[in-house]
Write a protein that holds these residues in place. Structure first.
Motif, short mmCIF file in Angstrom:
data_model
loop_
_atom_site.label_atom_id
_atom_site.label_comp_id
_atom_site.label_asym_id
_atom_site.label_seq_id
_atom_site.Cartn_x
_atom_site.Cartn_y
_atom_site.Cartn_z
N ALA A 184 3.22 -10.45 -8.81
CA ALA A 184 3.90 -11.72 -8.56
C ALA A 184 5.27 -11.48 -7.94
O ALA A 184 5.69 -12.21 -7.03
N GLY A 185 5.99 -10.47 -8.39
CA GLY A 185 7.29 -10.14 -7.80
C GLY A 185 7.16 -9.73 -6.34
O GLY A 185 7.97 -10.14 -5.49
N SER A 186 6.13 -8.96 -6.03
CA SER A 186 5.91 -8.54 -4.64
C SER A 186 5.55 -9.73 -3.77
O SER A 186 6.05 -9.86 -2.64
N LEU A 187 4.69 -10.60 -4.28
CA LEU A 187 4.35 -11.80 -3.52
C LEU A 187 5.56 -12.70 -3.31
O LEU A 187 5.72 -13.31 -2.25
N ILE A 235 7.61 -11.28 -0.44
CA ILE A 235 6.96 -11.56 0.84
C ILE A 235 7.14 -13.03 1.23
O ILE A 235 7.45 -13.34 2.38
N LEU A 236 6.94 -13.94 0.26
CA LEU A 236 7.10 -15.36 0.54
C LEU A 236 8.53 -15.70 0.94
O LEU A 236 8.76 -16.43 1.91
N VAL A 237 9.49 -15.16 0.22
CA VAL A 237 10.89 -15.44 0.53
C VAL A 237 11.26 -14.88 1.90
O VAL A 237 12.02 -15.51 2.65
N GLU A 238 10.71 -13.73 2.26
CA GLU A 238 10.98 -13.19 3.60
C GLU A 238 10.47 -14.15 4.67
O GLU A 238 11.16 -14.44 5.65
N PRO A 291 12.23 -6.37 3.85
CA PRO A 291 11.65 -6.58 2.51
C PRO A 291 11.48 -5.31 1.70
O PRO A 291 11.55 -5.35 0.47
N ASN A 292 11.27 -4.15 2.35
CA ASN A 292 11.14 -2.92 1.57
C ASN A 292 12.46 -2.57 0.88
O ASN A 292 12.47 -2.03 -0.21
N LEU A 336 -0.28 -7.40 -18.11
CA LEU A 336 0.83 -8.31 -17.89
C LEU A 336 1.86 -7.69 -16.95
O LEU A 336 2.37 -8.37 -16.06
N CYS A 337 2.14 -6.40 -17.13
CA CYS A 337 3.09 -5.72 -16.25
C CYS A 337 2.58 -5.67 -14.81
O CYS A 337 3.34 -5.88 -13.87
N THR A 338 1.29 -5.42 -14.65
CA THR A 338 0.70 -5.37 -13.30
C THR A 338 0.76 -6.75 -12.64
O THR A 338 1.09 -6.86 -11.46
#
Length: 147
Positions: A8-11, A14-17, A88-89, A1-3
């Motif tokens: 999902a947070g990383s995606l 990227i999407l918001v950027e 984004p980083n 679940l954490c992974t």
């Protein structure tokens, strides 16, 4: 679940950027649709899971609405607007600092207790983020700047 949550947070970052840098997409409208989608699915899941009950005075519902608006919708709207100006980083670093700093502030401001494993985790997160920031800064200083 954490992974899965981290992926999902990383995606999301990227999407918001991509959305915030695209002049054809209204970033505020994107955020409104995102919050609406999250609210709809969260409510449906709570309704079907049997966890959708509130007291008669409406205090819990008011708290949920206020927290949802001020803590989620406004922050996501600001993130979407400002991510056009921040790499984004750096956004990832800010998001990674949130859990550790939240734990530390809850201990300092609210008097909560944290076990040694929590402190070790917070230190590991902070050290890794500072290492990453200094490594990127050194790498950027070594690269020749072209105009």
């Amino acid at each position: 679940l954490c992974t899965l949550a981290a992926a999902a947070g990383s995606l999301h970052i990227i999407l918001v950027e991509k959305v915030s840098k695209n002049p054809k997409i209204d970033a505020s409208l994107f955020t409104v649709f995102l919050m609406g989608f999250i609210s709809l699915w969260g409510s449906l899941i709570a309704l079907f899971a049997g966890d959708f009950h509130y007291s008669a005075d409406g205090g819990e519902l008011t708290a949920i609405l206020l927290m949802g608006f001020f803590c989620s919708a406004v922050s996501f709207c600001l993130q979407t607007r400002l991510e056009a100006f921040v790499p984004p980083n750096r956004i990832g670093v800010i998001f990674a600092l949130e859990p550790a700093s939240g734990c530390i502030l809850s201990v300092v401001l609210l008097g909560e207790s944290m076990r040694i494993t929590g402190w070790i985790g917070a230190v590991v997160i902070m050290v890794s983020i500072f290492y990453m920031e200094f490594a990127v800064s050194k790498e950027n200083a070594r690269e020749p700047h072209t105009a």
